[in-house]
Design a protein around this motif. Structure first.
Motif, PDB file in Angstrom:
ATOM      1  N   ILE A  59     -58.796 -19.823 -41.330  1.00  0.00           N
ATOM      2  CA  ILE A  59     -59.898 -20.558 -40.709  1.00  0.00           C
ATOM      3  C   ILE A  59     -60.658 -21.353 -41.766  1.00  0.00           C
ATOM      4  O   ILE A  59     -61.020 -22.513 -41.557  1.00  0.00           O
ATOM      5  CB  ILE A  59     -60.853 -19.589 -39.977  1.00  0.00           C
ATOM      6  CG1 ILE A  59     -60.106 -18.845 -38.877  1.00  0.00           C
ATOM      7  CG2 ILE A  59     -62.030 -20.355 -39.366  1.00  0.00           C
ATOM      8  CD1 ILE A  59     -60.911 -17.753 -38.213  1.00  0.00           C
ATOM      9  N   SER A 171     -67.319 -25.607 -34.897  1.00  0.00           N
ATOM     10  CA  SER A 171     -66.960 -24.222 -35.215  1.00  0.00           C
ATOM     11  C   SER A 171     -65.460 -24.040 -35.048  1.00  0.00           C
ATOM     12  O   SER A 171     -64.881 -24.465 -34.046  1.00  0.00           O
ATOM     13  CB  SER A 171     -67.696 -23.246 -34.292  1.00  0.00           C
ATOM     14  OG  SER A 171     -69.093 -23.371 -34.439  1.00  0.00           O
ATOM     15  N   TYR A 173     -62.569 -21.027 -35.021  1.00  0.00           N
ATOM     16  CA  TYR A 173     -62.498 -19.573 -34.875  1.00  0.00           C
ATOM     17  C   TYR A 173     -61.156 -19.162 -34.281  1.00  0.00           C
ATOM     18  O   TYR A 173     -60.436 -19.982 -33.693  1.00  0.00           O
ATOM     19  CB  TYR A 173     -63.636 -19.072 -33.987  1.00  0.00           C
ATOM     20  CG  TYR A 173     -63.649 -19.687 -32.606  1.00  0.00           C
ATOM     21  CD1 TYR A 173     -62.978 -19.084 -31.544  1.00  0.00           C
ATOM     22  CD2 TYR A 173     -64.319 -20.887 -32.369  1.00  0.00           C
ATOM     23  CE1 TYR A 173     -62.974 -19.650 -30.283  1.00  0.00           C
ATOM     24  CE2 TYR A 173     -64.313 -21.458 -31.114  1.00  0.00           C
ATOM     25  CZ  TYR A 173     -63.647 -20.834 -30.069  1.00  0.00           C
ATOM     26  OH  TYR A 173     -63.632 -21.414 -28.830  1.00  0.00           O
ATOM     27  N   ARG A 180     -66.294 -16.915 -37.477  1.00  0.00           N
ATOM     28  CA  ARG A 180     -65.997 -18.342 -37.411  1.00  0.00           C
ATOM     29  C   ARG A 180     -66.573 -19.065 -38.617  1.00  0.00           C
ATOM     30  O   ARG A 180     -67.529 -18.598 -39.233  1.00  0.00           O
ATOM     31  CB  ARG A 180     -66.545 -18.944 -36.128  1.00  0.00           C
ATOM     32  CG  ARG A 180     -68.049 -18.824 -35.953  1.00  0.00           C
ATOM     33  CD  ARG A 180     -68.492 -19.434 -34.634  1.00  0.00           C
ATOM     34  NE  ARG A 180     -67.859 -18.789 -33.505  1.00  0.00           N
ATOM     35  CZ  ARG A 180     -67.673 -19.372 -32.318  1.00  0.00           C
ATOM     36  NH1 ARG A 180     -68.067 -20.623 -32.140  1.00  0.00           N
ATOM     37  NH2 ARG A 180     -67.091 -18.735 -31.334  1.00  0.00           N
TER      38      ARG A 180
END
Length: 201
Positions: A59, A171, A173, A180
């Motif tokens: 991420i 964001s 995630y 996140r």
């Protein structure tokens, strides 16, 4: 020097000879087992750490990639006196350049970095523009089209030739209830990355 009948020296070995023998004899089986055990422990810890932190790193990589591209495009926008836009979907994003002659958004030519980028499954993305949550969807065939039948992209984030940019918060995630990475961009184009919801973070 005294020798036996067989011609072999019977003189007692000196301490130096014992030390030299000890140095040449190598590792014992016990020492080798200890070394192998330590290596196995460290390998196991590394694998476990990769399993636990791998999602976070993936991420983070995507967040850093997006920030780097936006920073790059913002520099190009100022240098070329050209406006750009970013179109976000729930599974990725892509960049566009505005063509004032055609009065529409077009794909940047000869720039693979700015081509459509899809997030690796099961990563997802949320977008908030000027404090408003936007619903991100994958464009469908029946979306709004221009007179010639081509899709008309409508970027949610604008990167202007003045260096200014649409304020947004993106964001990235894996699980909506989990951790996140959040990119927050200001009107002046400055972007910050923060992580929320990760254990120990």
């Amino acid at each position: 020097m005294r020798t036996s009948a067989t011609g072999i020296s019977t003189r007692a070995s000196t301490p130096f000879a014992h030390a030299r023998f000890a140095a040449c004899r190598g590792f014992s089986l016990l020492e080798l087992l200890v070394v192998v055990t330590i290596i196995a422990i460290f390998t196991g810890v590394a694998v476990l750490s990769l399993g636990v932190l791998g999602n976070d790193r993936e991420i983070e990589h995507e967040a850093l990639r997006l920030k780097s591209l936006i920073d790059l495009v913002r520099e190009e926008a100022v240098m070329q006196s050209r406006d750009f836009g970013v179109l976000f979907g729930d599974d990725g994003y892509r960049f566009y350049a505005y063509d004032y002659n055609q009065a529409k958004w077009i794909d940047p030519t000869n720039d693979n970095l700015l081509a459509a980028h899809e997030l690796k499954k099961p990563l997802n993305m949320d977008l908030k523009v000027e404090d408003r949550d936007l619903v991100l969807v994958v464009p469908k065939d029946d979306d709004k089209k221009s007179a010639d039948g081509a899709k008309e992209p409508e970027p949610q984030v604008l990167i202007l030739s003045s260096g200014e940019m649409t304020p947004f918060e993106a964001s990235i995630y894996r699980d909506a209830a989990g951790g996140r990475f959040v990119l927050t961009a200001g009107f002046d184009g400055h972007i910050e990355i923060k992580q929320n919801g990760f254990k120990g973070g």
